[in-house]
Design a protein around this motif. Structure first.
Motif, short mmCIF file in Angstrom:
data_model
loop_
_atom_site.label_atom_id
_atom_site.label_comp_id
_atom_site.label_asym_id
_atom_site.label_seq_id
_atom_site.Cartn_x
_atom_site.Cartn_y
_atom_site.Cartn_z
N THR A 199 131.14 112.00 92.17
CA THR A 199 132.40 111.56 91.57
C THR A 199 133.59 112.32 92.16
O THR A 199 133.48 113.52 92.44
CB THR A 199 132.34 111.81 90.04
OG1 THR A 199 131.04 111.48 89.59
CG2 THR A 199 133.38 111.01 89.30
N VAL A 200 134.70 111.64 92.32
CA VAL A 200 135.94 112.30 92.78
C VAL A 200 136.32 113.35 91.75
O VAL A 200 136.29 113.10 90.54
CB VAL A 200 137.09 111.26 92.88
CG1 VAL A 200 138.39 111.94 93.29
CG2 VAL A 200 136.72 110.14 93.84
N GLN A 201 136.70 114.55 92.21
CA GLN A 201 137.05 115.62 91.26
C GLN A 201 138.55 115.63 91.01
O GLN A 201 139.30 116.37 91.65
CB GLN A 201 136.60 116.96 91.83
CG GLN A 201 135.09 117.01 92.01
CD GLN A 201 134.50 118.34 91.62
OE1 GLN A 201 135.04 119.39 91.96
NE2 GLN A 201 133.40 118.32 90.91
N TYR A 202 138.96 114.77 90.07
CA TYR A 202 140.38 114.80 89.68
C TYR A 202 140.64 116.12 88.95
O TYR A 202 141.70 116.72 89.07
CB TYR A 202 140.70 113.64 88.74
CG TYR A 202 140.53 112.29 89.38
CD1 TYR A 202 141.59 111.67 90.01
CD2 TYR A 202 139.29 111.64 89.36
CE1 TYR A 202 141.43 110.43 90.61
CE2 TYR A 202 139.13 110.41 89.96
CZ TYR A 202 140.21 109.81 90.58
OH TYR A 202 140.05 108.59 91.17
N PHE A 203 139.64 116.54 88.17
CA PHE A 203 139.74 117.80 87.42
C PHE A 203 138.47 118.62 87.66
O PHE A 203 137.39 118.05 87.74
CB PHE A 203 139.88 117.54 85.92
CG PHE A 203 141.14 116.79 85.56
CD1 PHE A 203 142.38 117.42 85.57
CD2 PHE A 203 141.08 115.44 85.22
CE1 PHE A 203 143.53 116.73 85.25
CE2 PHE A 203 142.23 114.74 84.89
CZ PHE A 203 143.47 115.39 84.91
#
Ligand code: KIV
Ligand code: ZN
Length: 516
Positions: free
Chosen positions: A385-389
């Motif tokens: 998953t893309v790590q936005y946070f």
């Protein structure tokens, strides 16, 4: 020995489980593992459902080289066009057309007569034939369809040149005797049926999906459809691993075999469970944590004398080795690498280096790092998953007579460091409220589960959550030696999935396209 073809639909029917959302990279990883497992066909998705689904099917189709990649399509031209686009680079493409045939579906869902159903099915097969040489036709809700009409529809599909006819028990209503009888009747009455592969596809609403699939095999089915761990909508689908092991273990009864690499089953099951967040119950046949555990003294005594007294299959059949080597803080890179090989993982050098670093960090906190810890380290890499946070640090103050308070420090994708604090009615609640303040997202926690990775007081905890926002539901997973940290990681992971979904603009569009 009859060969039973395996059609895996983990990425389509399985992914329809509530809260399950895999991104494209994760689907590709599952697809490659399914290929290692040796499935004959894998259904990668429903391209007409959304642009995101089309991209996923197309990416899987490019990655998979040996298995046939299947795309689902309603019996409509625009769906067939979407599937054609998605499968254009597949080595071995197959279109899966379906149309409901049962009286209930005809009357209430389709509002169509028998003749209209027949005509629409025929027209869509003819249309699809321009693009696909391999077509599977499914008579949705075949289980509740009049047998004579099912014979007519199947005869038409055979005549139109499909390669596979599938007879789903869409609502999991059949008994083994009834479902087996459908296959027997069709085998006896449909002209040319020997030219095609006859497939069974069962849902588990009454807990009979595997029994029904085996009954179909006994009565002439050439192919089973199902998912890994039996995941799927409602009570799920046929668990492929259960059918494969039943055929293997009770070979003298069924005299049929799949070409699955049985020792890839455990790795595949874990991968699907970790990525979908669908925890495998301990008592689940074949792949459950207790499937090979013997607790009762009398059983243990028997096992020590002669394994076959209580064990009808051995764990190494599905790829679980009885490993003696336990790693610890003094174990070096060589021992670590050997352990990975022993557990059946083939990693690139740079992946081994990162995994080794994680192992060292864990060994500092935990005296013995066992096989499940190592598997968990490797599996962490699967989640893409893309790590936005990203969680940087957290602190929790808790006392049973005071209000718990949590402070979280979170790194954003844009490089900011954000810090917030919150009170809650428990430590996890306080952490989740503090995270909400940082992300600014309003989400509902629909499910929270905690399981231990291995045994012992110092075992790592693995937390699974499901979050909902409007019509999107997403799953998240976090692992740590500390369950509060695992809880925070799982929640942030789910928020990241949510943002990823929203950024793709995918989820809401998909919900408008049901399988109707
Ligand atoms: O269960 C079912 O009927 C299906 C069809 C789409 C084949 O999944
Ligand atoms: Zn289904």
């Amino acid at each position: 020995m009859r060969k039973i073809h395996v059609f895996d639909t983990t990425l389509r029917d399985g992914e329809q489980s509530p809260g399950v959302n895999l991104n494209t990279q994760e689907k590709v990883q599952v697809a490659l593992q399914l290929e290692k497992l040796g499935v004959d066909l894998m259904e990668a998705g429903f391209p007409a459902a959304s642009p995101g689904d089309l991209t996923s099917v197309s990416t899987v189709a490019k990655a998979v080289k040996n298995a046939t990649v299947v795309a689902l399509s309603r019996s409509r031209e625009q769906d067939i066009e979407a599937a054609k686009e998605a499968l254009q680079y597949a080595e071995n493409p197959c279109l899966h057309l379906f149309l409901a045939t049962s009286p209930i579906h005809r009357k209430y869902k389709l509002k169509m007569s028998k003749e209209q159903v027949m005509e629409q099915a025929r027209a869509s097969i003819r249309y699809a034939k321009q693009y696909f040489s391999k077509i599977e036709f499914s008579a949705e809700d075949a289980g509740r369809t009049e047998l004579d009409f099912l014979c007519e529809v199947t005869a038409m599909a055979v005549q139109e040149g499909v390669s596979i006819v599938n007879l789903p028990d869409t609502v999991g209503y059949m008994t083994p005797q009834e479902y087996g009888n459908i296959f027997k009747t069709l085998k006896q009455n449909v002209p040319g049926i020997e030219k095609i592969i006859l497939s069974c596809h069962c849902h588990n609403d009454l807990g009979m999906a595997v029994a029904n699939s085996l009954a179909a095999i006994e009565n002439g089915a050439d192919q089973i459809e199902g998912t890994i761990n039996g995941i799927g909508e409602r009570a799920g689908n046929t668990a492929i691993e259960e059918v494969a092991l039943a055929l293997e273990t009770r070979n003298s009864v069924y005299e049929a075999k799949t070409s699955l690499q049985l020792d890839e089953i455990y790795r595949t099951s874990r991968m699907v469970s970790k990525l979908t967040g669908m925890v495998v119950p301990g008592n689940k046949a074949i792949v459950g944590g207790n499937a090979f555990a013997h607790e009762a003294g009398i059983h243990q005594d028997g096992m020590l004398k002669e394994k076959s007294t209580y064990e009808i299959m051995s764990p190494d059949m599905i790829g679980v080795k009885d490993s003696k080597l336990v790693l610890g803080k003094h174990s070096g890179r060589h021992a670590f690498r050997e352990k990975l090989i022993d557990l059946g993982y083939t990693l690139e050098d740079d992946q081994i280096n990162t995994a080794f670093q994680k192992f060292k960090d864990l060994a500092d906190k935990k005296k013995q790092v066992n096989d499940d810890d190592i598997r968990t380290i490797v599996e962490e890499k699967l989640i893409q998953t893309v790590q936005y946070f990203k969680l940087e640090a957290m602190q929790v103050t808790y006392g049973n007579k005071s209000v718990p308070m949590a402070t979280v420090s979170i790194h954003t994708r844009e490089g900011e460091q954000l810090e917030e604090a919150a009170l809650g009615n428990g430590s996890v609640d306080a952490i989740y409220k503090a995270i909400d303040k940082v992300t600014g997202e309003s989400v509902t926690l629909q499910d929270y589960k905690i399981v231990s990775v291995s045994h012992g007081k110092d075992a790592q905890g693995e937390v699974y959550v499901i979050l909902a926002q409007d019509d999107i539901t997403v799953q998240g997973r976090g692992v740590s030696t500390d369950i509060l940290e695992a809880s925070a990681k799982a929640y942030i992971h789910a928020v990241n999935r949510l943002l990823e979904k929203r950024e793709q603009g995918d989820a809401s569009k998909r919900d408008n396209v049901s399988l109707v």
